[in-house]
Design a protein around this motif. Sequence first.
Motif, PDB file in Angstrom:
ATOM      1  N   ASP A  12      -2.474  16.973  84.607  1.00 23.52           N
ATOM      2  CA  ASP A  12      -2.192  16.627  83.228  1.00 23.52           C
ATOM      3  C   ASP A  12      -0.973  15.327  83.535  1.00 23.52           C
ATOM      4  O   ASP A  12      -1.289  14.151  82.510  1.00 23.52           O
ATOM      5  CB  ASP A  12      -0.854  17.249  82.583  1.00 23.52           C
ATOM      6  N   GLU A  13      -0.149  15.028  84.362  1.00 20.51           N
ATOM      7  CA  GLU A  13       0.831  14.121  84.549  1.00 20.51           C
ATOM      8  C   GLU A  13       0.114  12.728  85.349  1.00 20.51           C
ATOM      9  O   GLU A  13       0.125  11.438  85.208  1.00 20.51           O
ATOM     10  CB  GLU A  13       1.807  14.155  85.839  1.00 20.51           C
ATOM     11  N   GLY A  53      -5.000  10.091  77.490  1.00 21.29           N
ATOM     12  CA  GLY A  53      -4.622  11.229  79.059  1.00 21.29           C
ATOM     13  C   GLY A  53      -5.557  12.189  78.298  1.00 21.29           C
ATOM     14  O   GLY A  53      -5.075  13.605  79.377  1.00 21.29           O
ATOM     15  N   ILE A  54      -5.842  12.596  77.154  1.00 19.32           N
ATOM     16  CA  ILE A  54      -6.669  14.303  76.905  1.00 19.32           C
ATOM     17  C   ILE A  54      -7.770  14.512  76.070  1.00 19.32           C
ATOM     18  O   ILE A  54      -7.910  13.267  75.413  1.00 19.32           O
ATOM     19  CB  ILE A  54      -5.035  14.511  75.365  1.00 19.32           C
ATOM     20  N   GLY A  58      -4.168  20.141  74.261  1.00 13.66           N
ATOM     21  CA  GLY A  58      -3.866  21.382  75.247  1.00 13.66           C
ATOM     22  C   GLY A  58      -4.673  20.891  76.588  1.00 13.66           C
ATOM     23  O   GLY A  58      -4.137  22.099  77.519  1.00 13.66           O
ATOM     24  N   ALA A  59      -5.517  20.054  76.363  1.00 10.38           N
ATOM     25  CA  ALA A  59      -6.950  19.682  77.643  1.00 10.38           C
ATOM     26  C   ALA A  59      -7.043  18.745  78.245  1.00 10.38           C
ATOM     27  O   ALA A  59      -6.698  17.585  77.737  1.00 10.38           O
ATOM     28  CB  ALA A  59      -8.146  20.142  76.652  1.00 10.38           C
TER      29      ALA A  59
END
Length: 93
Positions: A12-13, A53-54, A58-59
Amino acid sequence: MANKPSPSPTWDEYVSELGRNLQRARISSGLSQEQVAYRSHLSRYTYQKLESGIARPGAPANPTLRTLVTVARILAVEVSQILPAAAPDLPEP
């Protein structure tokens, strides 16, 4: 006291930083999100998701190598310039 190595970023980061790098490169190139998307044969929505970034709520995003190479070419940068420096911490296969 010795410096501890920085922990590897999570996926995620990593993709969040990738998105920030894409945004900086796009702004430096003077292009809009719509222009980059059009030239890359992506929808504007898809390109916006890359910069955020998404992929969906949630993904995290998970762009293909082909997408990254194409967008980097449009932005006139090397792929290495948009990839974050630290490798993500991924689970073992």
